[in-house]
Enzyme design. Sequence first.
Site, PDB file in Angstrom:
ATOM      1  N   ASP A  46       0.830  -1.212   0.000  1.00 58.01           N
ATOM      2  CA  ASP A  46       0.000   0.000   0.000  1.00 58.01           C
ATOM      3  C   ASP A  46       0.863   1.259   0.000  1.00 58.01           C
ATOM      4  OD1 ASP A  46       0.917  -0.008   2.600  1.00 58.01           O
ATOM      5  OD2 ASP A  46      -1.064  -0.073   3.544  1.00 58.01           O
ATOM      6  N   SER A  47       2.182   1.089   0.054  1.00 62.50           N
ATOM      7  CA  SER A  47       3.101   2.223  -0.117  1.00 62.50           C
ATOM      8  C   SER A  47       2.934   2.864  -1.481  1.00 62.50           C
ATOM      9  CB  SER A  47       4.554   1.770   0.064  1.00 62.50           C
ATOM     10  OG  SER A  47       4.834   0.626  -0.721  1.00 62.50           O
ATOM     11  N   ASP A  85      -0.622  -6.617   0.099  1.00 56.27           N
ATOM     12  CA  ASP A  85      -0.690  -5.779   1.301  1.00 56.27           C
ATOM     13  C   ASP A  85      -2.146  -5.404   1.594  1.00 56.27           C
ATOM     14  OD1 ASP A  85       0.371  -4.493   3.452  1.00 56.27           O
ATOM     15  OD2 ASP A  85       1.470  -2.995   2.315  1.00 56.27           O
ATOM     16  N   LYS A 115      -0.317  -9.490   3.751  1.00 54.52           N
ATOM     17  CA  LYS A 115       0.363  -8.847   4.880  1.00 54.52           C
ATOM     18  C   LYS A 115      -0.602  -7.931   5.614  1.00 54.52           C
ATOM     19  CE  LYS A 115       3.198  -5.284   4.459  1.00 54.52           C
ATOM     20  NZ  LYS A 115       2.600  -4.334   5.452  1.00 54.52           N
ATOM     21  N   GLU A 117      -0.807  -5.303   9.310  1.00 55.39           N
ATOM     22  CA  GLU A 117      -0.060  -4.627  10.357  1.00 55.39           C
ATOM     23  C   GLU A 117      -0.707  -4.873  11.715  1.00 55.39           C
ATOM     24  OE1 GLU A 117       0.270  -0.492   9.369  1.00 55.39           O
ATOM     25  OE2 GLU A 117       1.019  -0.878   7.338  1.00 55.39           O
ATOM     26  N   GLU A 184       9.943  -3.297  10.931  1.00 58.48           N
ATOM     27  CA  GLU A 184      10.282  -2.024  10.289  1.00 58.48           C
ATOM     28  C   GLU A 184      10.770  -1.006  11.308  1.00 58.48           C
ATOM     29  OE1 GLU A 184       8.423   1.387   7.290  1.00 58.48           O
ATOM     30  OE2 GLU A 184       7.295  -0.449   7.697  1.00 58.48           O
TER      31      GLU A 184
END
Length: 295
Positions: A46-47, A85, A115, A117, A184
Amino acid sequence: MRGKVTIHTLNDKVKAAEKITMLTAYDYPMARLEEKAEIDVILCGDSMAMTVFGHEGTLKMTMDPMIMHSQAVRLGAPTAFLVGDMPYMSYQISPQEAIRHAGRFMAEAGCDAVKLEGGADMAPTVEALVKAGIPVMGHLGLTPQYLAQLGGFKSQGRQLRSALKLVDDARRLEDAGITLLLLEALPPEVAKIITDRMQIPVIGIGAGPYVHGQLMIVHDALGFFDAFTPKFVKKYLDLNTLITQALGEYRQDVVDGTFPAPEQCYTISEEELAKIMEAVDGRKEIELGVPKTGF
């Protein structure tokens, strides 16, 4: 030519003390290049909200563009281990919502894992996804979807309490069934403490050399994103400068009339051109000589 990279491939690398390589990719051309470079793991992250769409953070990404871009990456990199993501609010609402959205990554984009978070609070969601047959990559430390809570892009785990929480979160996520873990923006020593206690591959981005592999945002690595440069980025190329120079040369060639040159043009025989001119001129005479009538 290598075979398909699977979780078994990655686990074997860890056992053999071979480092795992991971990059982001958001489209077919970049995925093809990473495939040729034999990058092990590709994250369609999603970056792209920042690197591709120009937003200040990742929160504006939604499932539909994530799926579309993941499909393109899969086509470009058929043998890489592809991670989709999970965008903001696609998994936080409920485990059922998480399964529905993660299932799209697996079924529509051909991802090998998704993925998400978050730490211990995400354990029930991870368990539900794994039970549904969906491999999960955890993400701890600097988690961009939680920037409002973290207070911005800041490194994590630099005090006793936060470091211990990361260690506990990693354990809880592994117990819940994650296949991979991403750390990270942590001090290398804290990342090592976590890595040494995990039975799964641990990838770092800004987490030092003691993890099992490294991730970089490909736009950062190639110097293709200049809004900001994190401390942990190593630029292997300055694409911004190279591309800007190339575009400037193109503009000047067009202005000067040197592009297109004869070698950029298609050819036609003089005989065929004469026939075309004769036909066009004859048609013009007919059009001018016959008045238009109607009823």
